[in-house]
Design a protein around this motif. Structure first.
Motif, PDB file in Angstrom:
ATOM      1  N   ASN A   1      50.355  62.611   1.163  1.00  0.00           N
ATOM      2  CA  ASN A   1      51.741  63.021   0.432  1.00  0.00           C
ATOM      3  C   ASN A   1      52.866  62.858   1.773  1.00  0.00           C
ATOM      4  O   ASN A   1      53.891  62.190   1.389  1.00  0.00           O
TER       5      ASN A   1
ATOM      6  N   ASP B   1      50.955  63.343  -7.734  1.00  0.00           N
ATOM      7  CA  ASP B   1      49.965  63.823  -6.685  1.00  0.00           C
ATOM      8  C   ASP B   1      48.692  64.385  -7.770  1.00  0.00           C
ATOM      9  O   ASP B   1      48.573  65.247  -8.273  1.00  0.00           O
TER      10      ASP B   1
ATOM     11  N   HIS C   1      51.850  70.474  -2.654  1.00  0.00           N
ATOM     12  CA  HIS C   1      51.621  69.006  -2.137  1.00  0.00           C
ATOM     13  C   HIS C   1      50.979  69.348  -0.751  1.00  0.00           C
ATOM     14  O   HIS C   1      50.926  68.048  -0.095  1.00  0.00           O
TER      15      HIS C   1
ATOM     16  N   VAL D   1      45.760  64.650  -6.253  1.00  0.00           N
ATOM     17  CA  VAL D   1      44.783  65.320  -5.160  1.00  0.00           C
ATOM     18  C   VAL D   1      43.612  66.238  -6.134  1.00  0.00           C
ATOM     19  O   VAL D   1      42.500  66.328  -5.883  1.00  0.00           O
ATOM     20  N   ILE D   2      44.317  67.039  -6.955  1.00  0.00           N
ATOM     21  CA  ILE D   2      43.246  67.878  -7.693  1.00  0.00           C
ATOM     22  C   ILE D   2      42.977  67.228  -8.910  1.00  0.00           C
ATOM     23  O   ILE D   2      41.816  67.211  -9.555  1.00  0.00           O
TER      24      ILE D   2
ATOM     25  N   GLU E   1      52.573  67.156  -9.512  1.00  0.00           N
ATOM     26  CA  GLU E   1      51.089  67.119 -10.006  1.00  0.00           C
ATOM     27  C   GLU E   1      51.036  67.365 -11.617  1.00  0.00           C
ATOM     28  O   GLU E   1      51.668  67.638 -12.085  1.00  0.00           O
TER      29      GLU E   1
ATOM     30  N   TRP F   1      39.078  73.167  -5.184  1.00  0.00           N
ATOM     31  CA  TRP F   1      38.993  72.105  -6.354  1.00  0.00           C
ATOM     32  C   TRP F   1      38.397  70.823  -5.981  1.00  0.00           C
ATOM     33  O   TRP F   1      39.087  69.970  -6.527  1.00  0.00           O
TER      34      TRP F   1
HETATM   35  C1  LIG Z   1      47.832  68.914  -5.464  1.00  0.00           C
HETATM   36  C2  LIG Z   1      47.643  68.936  -3.990  1.00  0.00           C
HETATM   37  N1  LIG Z   1      48.270  68.061  -3.213  1.00  0.00           N
HETATM   38  C3  LIG Z   1      48.007  68.189  -1.989  1.00  0.00           C
HETATM   39  C4  LIG Z   1      47.190  68.936  -1.319  1.00  0.00           C
HETATM   40  C5  LIG Z   1      46.996  69.040   0.073  1.00  0.00           C
HETATM   41  O1  LIG Z   1      45.683  68.453   0.341  1.00  0.00           O
HETATM   42  P1  LIG Z   1      44.966  68.857   1.897  1.00  0.00           P
HETATM   43  O2  LIG Z   1      44.655  70.332   1.730  1.00  0.00           O
HETATM   44  O3  LIG Z   1      43.905  67.770   1.922  1.00  0.00           O
HETATM   45  O4  LIG Z   1      46.093  68.381   2.814  1.00  0.00           O
HETATM   46  C6  LIG Z   1      46.496  69.677  -2.425  1.00  0.00           C
HETATM   47  C7  LIG Z   1      45.461  71.005  -1.791  1.00  0.00           C
HETATM   48  O5  LIG Z   1      44.863  71.718  -2.443  1.00  0.00           O
HETATM   49  C8  LIG Z   1      46.648  69.877  -3.571  1.00  0.00           C
HETATM   50  O6  LIG Z   1      45.962  70.701  -4.486  1.00  0.00           O
END
Ligand SMILES: Cc1ncc(COP(=O)(O)O)c(C=O)c1O
Length: 468
Positions: free
Chosen positions: A125, A261, A155, A263-264, A228, A61
């Protein structure tokens, strides 16, 4: 020893003897050679056998600009020549970190005060969790420390972020979640709503359940909730209408911080710059990673609002230092790549692009799969989508997990030149590079359609065999 399906001395065989893979059955890998990817261009990657694939999940992603990019390569090269490493400890700084902090604060969905840098979503996180604990100690609230995640939330996998994650396979045998991490219900209307319950009524029920959990735990002990905007790895679950409008007042009522969050969802994925904007989320803290640097180098960030920043600042002053930070926090090379990535997003107007092609992907997925005999739900927003396989469409009942239906579908998809991702509850995720064109989206859907038709034939045959 050379394991079965890999050619002797091939990269796959060497891999099988040397690498412990993330998210892989290590024993099954001995008999199933990994796909070795050797190069990428645009939305496609090539394996060492010369086969090409559309990368329908942008790797993890994350590869928002596809799999090669001259400008990002140049940004890294030039930064390495100028200053290949420096750090932010003990009041040191450097331009790429400062510039990236400025750009993130300018682009934040709500006013944010400071940016802290880490290397991955998990670290961001984990850092946010520690900041929340530190903040509440600063405020003289040592009991207010519990953190709420959601069942099926993802997360990350470091100790605190894995505790926040609400997925069985991230907990099982790892001795997490840690005490003090609790989970509220998944806001998935398709599975969790009662018969006839509207999205809004379901959202209100999710908020009631959250409040009940807070009261049961004692509000004076609950510090924050992480969410998220769209639950990604837990199954691409788009919240029901009114969800964040319903839960945010509950959090405010008990002075519980909200961490988005991103991240995605950050950087255009859902059709706005942030998922927060798509769903009306006003976080106190925001974490981001992945598309921040188009994933060409590892970097993540935690943005904190003024209130949180002031608490952290005061506590660090009392103690004499903010005793948290990674050697590579704000590393100049990934920071320079991230700065260039954000410039590229501005120049190509990434949000407008996703708004143009995202609805095309959503429509194509629905058109091809909504009526498919194996598909229960097609869902998504912007350029993130999923199809969920079910054994019984009427009852919305998944297959026995042991049958690994989504894994089989994904493998068939790979044979048809599409790399997708199997998630829990037999969900197949699509989250292609944001640069994907409508023609490439159509190719992706068509080839996955062929894969799913093949799976349907196999399932019918297997069912007949059971009956016979
Ligand atoms: C919403 C979300 N948060 C945190 C993470 C963790 O990220 P990482 O794999 O870079 O540690 C991910 C990983 O896919 C994620 O989708």
């Amino acid at each position: 020893m050379t394991y079965s399906t890999a050619r002797p001395n091939s990269l796959a065989a060497r891999d099988q003897e040397t690498v412990l893979h993330p998210y892989t059955d290590a024993v099954a890998l001995r008999d199933n050679a990994p796909i070795v990817i050797t190069r990428g261009e645009g939305v496609r990657v090539w394996d060492d056998q010369g086969r090409d694939y559309i990368e329908a999940v942008a790797g993890l992603w994350c590869a928002s600009l596809g799999f090669s990019n001259e400008r990002l390569a140049r940004a890294a090269y030039e930064q390495m020549q100028k200053l290949g490493f420096y750090h932010g400890f003990t009041a040191k700084s450097h331009e790429p970190m400062i510039q990236l902090a400025e750009m993130l604060l300018e682009r934040a969905p709500v006013p944010m005060s400071r940016a802290f840098f880490a290397n991955s979503g998990s670290e961001a996180n984990d850092s946010a969790v520690k900041m929340i604990w530190y903040f509440n100690n600063a405020l003289g609230r040592p009991r207010k420390k519990k953190i709420i995640g959601r069942v099926k939330g993802y997360h990350g996998i470091t100790v605190a972020s894995a505790s926040l994650t609400g997925l069985v396979n991230n907990h099982r045998s790892f001795d997490v979640p840690l005490p003090g991490f609790v989970h509220t219900m998944t806001p998935h209307h398709y599975h969790e709503a009662r018969p006839g319950e509207s999205e809004e009524a379901f959202a209100a029920r999710c908020a009631d359940e959250l409040e009940r959990l807070i009261l049961a735990e004692d509000p004076d002990t609950v510090a924050a909730m992480f969410a998220e905007p769209v639950l990604g790895a837990g199954g691409v679950i788009v919240p029901p209408r009114g969800y964040f409008e319903a839960i945010q007042p509950v959090l405010r009522k008990y002075d519980i911080l909200l961490v988005a969050d991103e991240v995605i969802c950050g950087f255009g994925r859902t059709g706005n710059y942030w998922g927060c904007q798509t769903f009306g989320i006003e976080p106190d803290i925001l974490t981001c990673a992945k598309a921040l640097s188009a994933s060409f180098l590892p970097i993540s960030a935690v943005l904190v609002n003024e209130r949180v920043y002031e608490g952290l600042a005061q506590e660090s002053h009392t103690i004499g230092t903010f005793g948290h930070g990674f050697t590579y926090s704000g590393h100049p090379v990934p920071a320079a790549v991230a700065v260039e990535t954000l410039r590229i997003y501005d120049e190509m107007d990434i949000v407008e692009h996703v708004r143009a092609v995202g609805p095309h992907m959503q429509a194509a997925l629905r058109e091809r799969f909504a009526g498919h005999e194996l598909v229960g739900e097609v869902r998504g927003v912007g350029l993130i989508g999923a199809i969920e396989l079910v054994a019984d469409k009427e009852a919305r009942q998944n297959f026995d997990p042991a049958l690994k239906m989504a894994v089989r579908a994904v493998k068939l998809g790979e044979q048809h030149g599409v790399i997708s991702r199997a998630l829990p509850s037999d969900t197949i995720a699509f989250s292609p590079p944001l640069i994907i064109t409508t023609a490439e989206l159509e190719e992706m859907v068509e080839h996955m359609g062929q894969a799913l038709d093949e799976l349907a034939v196999q399932v019918r045959r297997e069912r007949m065999a059971v009956v016979a």
